[in-house]
Enzyme design. Sequence first.
Site, PDB file in Angstrom:
ATOM      1  N   GLU A  53       0.797  -1.215   0.000  1.00 40.11           N
ATOM      2  CA  GLU A  53       0.000   0.000   0.000  1.00 40.11           C
ATOM      3  C   GLU A  53       0.833   1.270   0.000  1.00 40.11           C
ATOM      4  OE1 GLU A  53      -3.072   2.565   0.245  1.00 40.11           O
ATOM      5  OE2 GLU A  53      -1.597   2.494   1.809  1.00 40.11           O
ATOM      6  N   ASP A  54       1.872   1.319   0.803  1.00 38.71           N
ATOM      7  CA  ASP A  54       2.653   2.556   0.846  1.00 38.71           C
ATOM      8  C   ASP A  54       4.143   2.226   0.854  1.00 38.71           C
ATOM      9  OD1 ASP A  54       3.011   5.235   0.742  1.00 38.71           O
ATOM     10  OD2 ASP A  54       2.446   5.650   2.804  1.00 38.71           O
ATOM     11  N   HIS A 114      -1.196   0.979   7.094  1.00 36.75           N
ATOM     12  CA  HIS A 114      -1.718   1.780   5.985  1.00 36.75           C
ATOM     13  C   HIS A 114      -0.592   2.727   5.558  1.00 36.75           C
ATOM     14  CE1 HIS A 114      -5.781   3.730   4.579  1.00 36.75           C
ATOM     15  NE2 HIS A 114      -4.941   3.540   3.605  1.00 36.75           N
ATOM     16  N   ILE A 116       2.707   5.108   5.640  1.00 35.62           N
ATOM     17  CA  ILE A 116       3.922   5.094   6.451  1.00 35.62           C
ATOM     18  C   ILE A 116       4.774   6.324   6.145  1.00 35.62           C
ATOM     19  CG2 ILE A 116       4.017   2.584   6.611  1.00 35.62           C
ATOM     20  CD1 ILE A 116       6.159   2.563   4.475  1.00 35.62           C
ATOM     21  N   HIS A 133      -4.601   0.208  11.640  1.00 32.77           N
ATOM     22  CA  HIS A 133      -6.045   0.091  11.890  1.00 32.77           C
ATOM     23  C   HIS A 133      -6.335  -1.212  12.633  1.00 32.77           C
ATOM     24  CE1 HIS A 133      -6.719   3.489   9.255  1.00 32.77           C
ATOM     25  NE2 HIS A 133      -6.184   2.871   8.234  1.00 32.77           N
ATOM     26  N   ASN A 167      -5.557   8.029   7.073  1.00 36.33           N
ATOM     27  CA  ASN A 167      -5.090   7.346   5.881  1.00 36.33           C
ATOM     28  C   ASN A 167      -3.572   7.377   5.801  1.00 36.33           C
ATOM     29  OD1 ASN A 167      -4.287   7.051   3.051  1.00 36.33           O
ATOM     30  ND2 ASN A 167      -6.467   6.916   2.664  1.00 36.33           N
ATOM     31  N   ASN A 223      -6.138  11.691   0.853  1.00 39.11           N
ATOM     32  CA  ASN A 223      -5.502  10.384   0.880  1.00 39.11           C
ATOM     33  C   ASN A 223      -4.017  10.549   1.144  1.00 39.11           C
ATOM     34  OD1 ASN A 223      -4.623   7.714  -0.150  1.00 39.11           O
ATOM     35  ND2 ASN A 223      -6.747   7.517  -0.675  1.00 39.11           N
ATOM     36  N   ASP A 268      -4.148   8.479  -5.421  1.00 39.11           N
ATOM     37  CA  ASP A 268      -4.083   7.792  -4.137  1.00 39.11           C
ATOM     38  C   ASP A 268      -2.911   8.333  -3.317  1.00 39.11           C
ATOM     39  OD1 ASP A 268      -3.842   5.861  -2.087  1.00 39.11           O
ATOM     40  OD2 ASP A 268      -4.955   4.443  -3.290  1.00 39.11           O
ATOM     41  N   ASN A 269      -1.755   7.675  -3.384  1.00 39.94           N
ATOM     42  CA  ASN A 269      -0.636   8.140  -2.561  1.00 39.94           C
ATOM     43  C   ASN A 269       0.406   8.904  -3.371  1.00 39.94           C
ATOM     44  OD1 ASN A 269      -1.740   6.954  -0.324  1.00 39.94           O
ATOM     45  ND2 ASN A 269      -0.774   4.988  -0.781  1.00 39.94           N
TER      46      ASN A 269
HETATM   47  C1  LIG Z   1      -2.536   4.929  -0.114  1.00 41.54           C
HETATM   48  O1  LIG Z   1      -3.542   4.272  -0.805  1.00 41.54           O
HETATM   49  C2  LIG Z   1      -4.610   3.544  -0.204  1.00 41.54           C
HETATM   50  C3  LIG Z   1      -5.642   2.914  -1.061  1.00 41.54           C
HETATM   51  O2  LIG Z   1      -6.772   3.696  -1.210  1.00 41.54           O
HETATM   52  C4  LIG Z   1      -5.283   4.364   0.492  1.00 41.54           C
HETATM   53  O3  LIG Z   1      -6.364   3.649   1.044  1.00 41.54           O
HETATM   54  C5  LIG Z   1      -4.240   4.852   1.341  1.00 41.54           C
HETATM   55  O4  LIG Z   1      -4.949   5.369   1.541  1.00 41.54           O
HETATM   56  C6  LIG Z   1      -3.171   5.693   0.852  1.00 41.54           C
HETATM   57  N1  LIG Z   1      -2.311   6.240   1.752  1.00 41.54           N
HETATM   58  C7  LIG Z   1      -1.219   5.728   2.058  1.00 41.54           C
HETATM   59  C8  LIG Z   1      -0.350   6.518   2.599  1.00 41.54           C
HETATM   60  O5  LIG Z   1      -0.825   4.680   1.906  1.00 41.54           O
END
Ligand SMILES: *[C@@H]1O[C@H](CO)[C@@H](O)[C@H](O)[C@H]1NC(C)=O
Length: 354
Positions: A53-54, A114, A116, A133, A167, A223, A268-269
């Site tokens: 995810e990150d 989630h 970082i 979470h 997030n 986000n 997103d990120n």
């Molecule tokens: C990165 O992406 C995910 C997917 O939606 C999101 O849920 C997350 O929020 C974002 N933030 C980070 C930092 O990862």
Amino acid sequence: MGKLVTLTLLGAFLALLGERLVAFRKTINANRELEPIEPQHCQLIEGLENGSEDIDILPNGLAFISSGLKYPGMPSFAPDEPGQIFLIDMNKQKTKAQALSISDGFDKGSFNPHGISTFIDKDHTVYLYVVNHPHKESTVEIFKFEKQQRSLIHLKTIKHKLLKNVNDIVVLGPEQFYATRDHYYTNFFLLLIEIFMDLHWTYVLFYSPSEVKVVAKGFRSPNGITVSPDKMYIYVADVMAHNIHVMKKQDNWDLTPLKVIQLNTLVDNLTVDRVTGDILAGCHPNAMKLLIYNPEDPPGSEVLRIQNVLSEHPKINTLYANNGSVLQGSTVASLYQKKLLIGTIFHKTLYCEL
Ligand SMILES: *[C@@H]1O[C@H](CO)[C@@H](O)[C@H](O)[C@H]1NC(C)=O
Ligand SMILES: *[C@@H]1O[C@H](CO)[C@@H](O)[C@H](O)[C@H]1NC(C)=O
Ligand SMILES: *[C@@H]1O[C@H](CO)[C@@H](O)[C@H](O)[C@H]1NC(C)=O
């Protein structure tokens, strides 16, 4: 007469519902098709196939990756496995992911990492801050990175009543960070109403041990968050609004809006290239395919680069685009020298040489 009023109200309600449905399809880009763009040298990272995810890369090329996010409404290939933090050395020719061990005393079974962010103090100690979470709550976990042992020592859990539905975070000092709240309501039904009615009720928060406050508000779903290399500007991705907010950091940590960069994709990120200051954005070209997952027609991936961010006309180009045949649901991309790492919510991780 009563019947007429009822019929009129029903008609108005259906019209509103229809209008909202059309708006919602637009929000999630339900009709967007994608032109493929692929650098020549790309390979999938072994051992990282259930989400990444990150990503945060240290100046020395060590990349931290959060994996195994369980997020309401999003697919997960390993729903019963706790999340993990992986490490990749971007200096090595053959890139392999290694799971970091976590010290005892931390509840690893409910780890759901989630966003970082890393922080290096003046003694060169590396700290990893992780949005977690556990049991559907939001906490920020602080770990110390032990390079020799390839392990994380858990130091602290931060909780606060304003740290809700967090997030992503960006750490700017010891226990000083900005965090995004990606939705207002936690209750699933109210959350649907929030998304459907396009309420702009969420915010960016500043946290420090002495002060916690909302520093920017009016977002639809903030986000990813990151900071410019000179630490003067903060960039926030609003995923549902398809844009990136550029804000100036004030001495008292408040954020002043400067401009909004509008894009045709769900951002997103974000990460920033330390050398050039360019923003890299991991995006969802068509979020309908994320919400209704079909392996035959999976969600795609898209990485945008935004150059000259502060100029009047930032230059935007696509570094990577794929319809899901290789990589599904990209969330983040990070550059180290000419090497690009692309992460996803629940799928694989791609390494490309540009
Ligand atoms: C990165 O992406 C995910 C997917 O939606 C999101 O849920 C997350 O929020 C974002 N933030 C980070 C930092 O990862
Ligand atoms: C990903 O999840 C699946 C399903 O739980 C599991 O079989 C597989 O080993 C996992 N892969 C990795 C690399 O963890
Ligand atoms: C995705 O693209 C590949 C090749 O670029 C193609 O073979 C495949 O049919 C496409 N898949 C979908 C679902 O459109």
